[in-house]
Design a protein around this motif. Structure first.
Motif, PDB file in Angstrom:
ATOM      1  N   UNK A   1       0.871  -1.172   0.000  1.00 26.31           N
ATOM      2  CA  UNK A   1       0.000   0.000   0.000  1.00 26.31           C
ATOM      3  C   UNK A   1       0.911   1.225   0.000  1.00 26.31           C
ATOM      4  N   UNK A   2       0.672   2.115  -0.931  1.00 29.54           N
ATOM      5  CA  UNK A   2       1.494   3.311  -1.075  1.00 29.54           C
ATOM      6  C   UNK A   2       0.757   4.514  -0.505  1.00 29.54           C
ATOM      7  N   UNK A   3       1.452   5.260   0.334  1.00 27.37           N
ATOM      8  CA  UNK A   3       0.883   6.427   1.008  1.00 27.37           C
ATOM      9  C   UNK A   3       1.634   7.686   0.582  1.00 27.37           C
ATOM     10  N   UNK A   4       0.886   8.745   0.305  1.00 30.26           N
ATOM     11  CA  UNK A   4       1.542  10.024   0.097  1.00 30.26           C
ATOM     12  C   UNK A   4       1.503  10.819   1.396  1.00 30.26           C
ATOM     13  N   UNK A   5       2.393  11.779   1.496  1.00 31.13           N
ATOM     14  CA  UNK A   5       2.501  12.562   2.720  1.00 31.13           C
ATOM     15  C   UNK A   5       2.963  13.971   2.380  1.00 31.13           C
ATOM     16  N   UNK A   6       2.580  14.913   3.231  1.00 28.85           N
ATOM     17  CA  UNK A   6       2.995  16.298   3.062  1.00 28.85           C
ATOM     18  C   UNK A   6       3.455  16.846   4.403  1.00 28.85           C
ATOM     19  N   UNK A   7       4.338  17.829   4.324  1.00 28.43           N
ATOM     20  CA  UNK A   7       4.980  18.337   5.527  1.00 28.43           C
ATOM     21  C   UNK A   7       4.741  19.828   5.714  1.00 28.43           C
ATOM     22  N   UNK A   8       4.823  20.263   6.964  1.00 29.31           N
ATOM     23  CA  UNK A   8       4.849  21.694   7.258  1.00 29.31           C
ATOM     24  C   UNK A   8       6.230  22.283   6.999  1.00 29.31           C
ATOM     25  N   UNK A   9       7.212  21.421   6.790  1.00 30.20           N
ATOM     26  CA  UNK A   9       8.597  21.831   6.587  1.00 30.20           C
ATOM     27  C   UNK A   9       8.955  21.858   5.104  1.00 30.20           C
ATOM     28  N   UNK A  10       9.887  22.730   4.707  1.00 25.72           N
ATOM     29  CA  UNK A  10      10.331  22.744   3.311  1.00 25.72           C
ATOM     30  C   UNK A  10      11.337  21.643   2.985  1.00 25.72           C
ATOM     31  N   UNK A  11      11.878  20.991   4.009  1.00 26.70           N
ATOM     32  CA  UNK A  11      12.931  20.013   3.779  1.00 26.70           C
ATOM     33  C   UNK A  11      12.527  18.644   4.311  1.00 26.70           C
ATOM     34  N   UNK A  12      13.248  17.628   3.828  1.00 28.28           N
ATOM     35  CA  UNK A  12      13.047  16.262   4.290  1.00 28.28           C
ATOM     36  C   UNK A  12      14.096  15.970   5.343  1.00 28.28           C
ATOM     37  N   UNK A  13      13.652  15.507   6.509  1.00 30.46           N
ATOM     38  CA  UNK A  13      14.563  15.314   7.630  1.00 30.46           C
ATOM     39  C   UNK A  13      15.026  13.875   7.789  1.00 30.46           C
ATOM     40  N   UNK A  14      14.738  13.055   6.810  1.00 30.91           N
ATOM     41  CA  UNK A  14      15.266  11.698   6.838  1.00 30.91           C
ATOM     42  C   UNK A  14      14.403  10.680   7.531  1.00 30.91           C
ATOM     43  N   UNK A  15      13.192  11.065   7.926  1.00 32.92           N
ATOM     44  CA  UNK A  15      12.299  10.089   8.547  1.00 32.92           C
ATOM     45  C   UNK A  15      10.856  10.498   8.296  1.00 32.92           C
ATOM     46  N   UNK A  16       9.964   9.566   8.585  1.00 35.02           N
ATOM     47  CA  UNK A  16       8.543   9.871   8.348  1.00 35.02           C
ATOM     48  C   UNK A  16       8.008  10.911   9.321  1.00 35.02           C
ATOM     49  N   UNK A  17       8.756  11.234  10.356  1.00 36.56           N
ATOM     50  CA  UNK A  17       8.315  12.288  11.274  1.00 36.56           C
ATOM     51  C   UNK A  17       8.366  13.665  10.625  1.00 36.56           C
ATOM     52  N   UNK A  18       8.991  13.750   9.445  1.00 36.12           N
ATOM     53  CA  UNK A  18       8.979  14.999   8.679  1.00 36.12           C
ATOM     54  C   UNK A  18       7.561  15.406   8.312  1.00 36.12           C
ATOM     55  N   UNK A  19       6.689  14.383   8.135  1.00 34.36           N
ATOM     56  CA  UNK A  19       5.383  14.598   7.517  1.00 34.36           C
ATOM     57  C   UNK A  19       4.247  14.572   8.527  1.00 34.36           C
ATOM     58  N   UNK A  20       3.351  15.554   8.381  1.00 33.30           N
ATOM     59  CA  UNK A  20       2.224  15.683   9.298  1.00 33.30           C
ATOM     60  C   UNK A  20       0.903  15.253   8.679  1.00 33.30           C
ATOM     61  N   UNK A  21       0.876  15.194   7.353  1.00 33.60           N
ATOM     62  CA  UNK A  21      -0.389  14.933   6.661  1.00 33.60           C
ATOM     63  C   UNK A  21      -0.217  13.702   5.787  1.00 33.60           C
ATOM     64  N   UNK A  22      -1.165  12.804   5.879  1.00 33.01           N
ATOM     65  CA  UNK A  22      -1.052  11.515   5.190  1.00 33.01           C
ATOM     66  C   UNK A  22      -2.344  11.180   4.456  1.00 33.01           C
TER      67      UNK A  22
END
Length: 123
Positions: free
Chosen positions: A92-113
């Protein structure tokens, strides 16, 4: 309220291609990181690819050279072009979006799924 809706999953034979789309609504993510993750049965969710504020991209080693992430800021949409698919890409493939402009190397970067879309690759 933010909504993320994936589409484009399905059943494909090994070696085939699929293009996943994820449309975001409720706010604009044109200057934010967006990404794709996947979860296979019995396994933990894993990173697939991310795209950041300036268009820079990151891909997991397992998909490098086969998958490409891109975005259309006007449509507030992120895409995942998947080529040369293998049975081990089934998940199952999930998309995600972040409040941050950068990727921090983990899924904690993303708040919206998103809710996820099934990709099945047959051998």
């Amino acid at each position: 309220q933010v909504h993320m809706v994936e589409s484009g999953g399905g059943l494909v034979q090994a070696g085939g291609s699929l293009r996943l789309s994820c449309a975001a609504s409720g706010r604009t993510f044109s200057s934010n990181a967006m990404g794709w993750f996947r979860q296979a049965p019995g396994k933990e969710r894993e990173f697939v690819a991310a795209i950041v504020w300036n268009g820079g991209t990151y891909e997991a080693d397992s998909v490098k050279g086969r998958f490409t992430i891109s975005r259309d800021n006007a449509e507030n949409t992120v895409y995942l072009q998947m080529n040369s698919l293998k049975p081990e890409d089934t998940a199952v493939y999930y998309c995600a979006a972040s409040d941050s402009p950068i990727y921090r190397g983990s899924d904690t970067t993303f708040q919206y799924w998103g809710q996820g879309t099934q990709v099945t690759v047959s051998s």
